[in-house]
Structures are given as C-alpha cells and as structure tokens.
Design an enzyme around this catalytic site. Sequence first.
Site, short mmCIF file in Angstrom:
data_model
loop_
_atom_site.label_atom_id
_atom_site.label_comp_id
_atom_site.label_asym_id
_atom_site.label_seq_id
_atom_site.Cartn_x
_atom_site.Cartn_y
_atom_site.Cartn_z
N HIS A 14 0.84 -1.21 0.00
CA HIS A 14 0.00 0.00 0.00
C HIS A 14 0.87 1.25 0.00
O HIS A 14 2.08 1.19 0.19
CB HIS A 14 -1.00 0.01 1.17
CG HIS A 14 -0.42 0.12 2.54
ND1 HIS A 14 -1.17 0.12 3.69
CD2 HIS A 14 0.87 0.26 2.97
CE1 HIS A 14 -0.39 0.24 4.74
NE2 HIS A 14 0.85 0.32 4.34
N CYS A 33 5.79 5.91 5.16
CA CYS A 33 4.58 5.17 4.77
C CYS A 33 3.91 5.78 3.54
O CYS A 33 3.02 5.18 2.96
CB CYS A 33 3.59 5.13 5.93
SG CYS A 33 4.24 4.23 7.34
N HIS A 37 5.12 0.33 -0.24
CA HIS A 37 5.77 -0.69 0.60
C HIS A 37 4.75 -1.77 0.94
O HIS A 37 3.56 -1.63 0.64
CB HIS A 37 6.34 -0.07 1.88
CG HIS A 37 5.28 0.48 2.78
ND1 HIS A 37 4.69 1.71 2.58
CD2 HIS A 37 4.68 -0.03 3.88
CE1 HIS A 37 3.78 1.93 3.50
NE2 HIS A 37 3.74 0.88 4.31
N HIS A 39 3.40 -5.19 3.71
CA HIS A 39 3.34 -5.76 5.06
C HIS A 39 2.91 -7.22 4.99
O HIS A 39 2.14 -7.60 4.10
CB HIS A 39 2.33 -5.02 5.93
CG HIS A 39 2.66 -3.60 6.19
ND1 HIS A 39 3.61 -3.21 7.10
CD2 HIS A 39 2.17 -2.46 5.65
CE1 HIS A 39 3.69 -1.89 7.12
NE2 HIS A 39 2.83 -1.40 6.24
N ASP A 77 -4.94 -10.49 -0.50
CA ASP A 77 -3.63 -11.17 -0.46
C ASP A 77 -2.89 -10.95 -1.78
O ASP A 77 -3.45 -11.13 -2.85
CB ASP A 77 -3.82 -12.67 -0.20
CG ASP A 77 -2.51 -13.37 0.12
OD1 ASP A 77 -1.59 -12.70 0.65
OD2 ASP A 77 -2.40 -14.57 -0.16
N HIS A 78 -1.63 -10.54 -1.67
CA HIS A 78 -0.80 -10.23 -2.84
C HIS A 78 -1.45 -9.17 -3.73
O HIS A 78 -1.41 -9.27 -4.96
CB HIS A 78 -0.46 -11.50 -3.63
CG HIS A 78 0.50 -12.39 -2.90
ND1 HIS A 78 0.11 -13.16 -1.82
CD2 HIS A 78 1.81 -12.61 -3.05
CE1 HIS A 78 1.16 -13.81 -1.36
NE2 HIS A 78 2.20 -13.50 -2.07
N GLU A 123 -0.23 -5.34 11.75
CA GLU A 123 0.52 -4.86 10.59
C GLU A 123 1.99 -5.26 10.71
O GLU A 123 2.65 -5.57 9.72
CB GLU A 123 0.39 -3.34 10.46
CG GLU A 123 0.89 -2.82 9.12
CD GLU A 123 0.62 -1.33 8.97
OE1 GLU A 123 -0.22 -0.99 8.13
OE2 GLU A 123 1.24 -0.54 9.68
#
Length: 134
Positions: A14, A33, A37, A39, A77-78, A123
């Site tokens: 994100h 942020c 990047h 998580h 996811d991904h 996170e």
Amino acid sequence: MIYITRREHFSSSHILENKSLPAEKNKELFGKCNNFHGHNYFMEVTLCGEPDPESGYVMDLKLLKKIIQDEILNKVDHSFLNEVEIFKNIIPTTENMAFVFWDILSIKINKGNARLYSIKLYETEKNFVEYRGE
Ligand code: NI
C-alpha cells in the site's frame, strides 16, 4: 458465552496518502509510509456465542475459514490495497482496514448462534489494532 478465533495471514502492499492533500503535506503526515511498501499482515477474527446443542460448535471453523478466504483474503492477499475495490476512497491504514473487514464479515457471520466479536489486525509484530464494532 464462549469465544472462538481464526487466525489468518496475508501479504499486501500500500501507499498511505490522503489524495485531497498536497504531496508535501502527505510526506509530512505519513513519512516513509507515503512510499510504496508492503506488510505481512496477521488477522484474528473472534466470534462469540453459545455452542449449538447438536454440533457443540458456535460456528464450524471450516465455515469461518471459507468466509474469510472468500470475502477478505481473495481480495487483499498479494494485492496493492489502494487499488482494491473495498478500499476505494479509503486510506488503507490498519484502522480503516479493520473497519472495512468488520462490515464485510459481520454480515456473513451474524447468522444463527455466532456473532462477530472482534477483529485484530497486526501490521507488524509490534503494531496491531483491535475493532469490536463500537
Ligand atoms: Ni504500511
């Protein structure tokens, strides 16, 4: 009353930015942020209720697993969260993600004996939020 929890994992990327603010202000507000990047998130979905007398289950955890997979994991996811439909016009902070997940999951879970009690979203190992729909 008893509480049951399913723990899940997903990896997403994100950018934290408020599109109504200038780039400079976003840098100030979000720091690193504000860069692209990712998580490795962990999520704990907790339900409460009384066990069904016939099955002994509040909810069959296989069913809860399927609901989380279909409604959340398949979408995030991904994925690049800023471009995922459920986060349209929402800054994908952990707080906002927990709100969105609550709205989606509570509709699917709050049938029969079980009620969605809390969503914990990690996170990082050290940073997590908990939302109880309040
Ligand atoms: Ni982040």
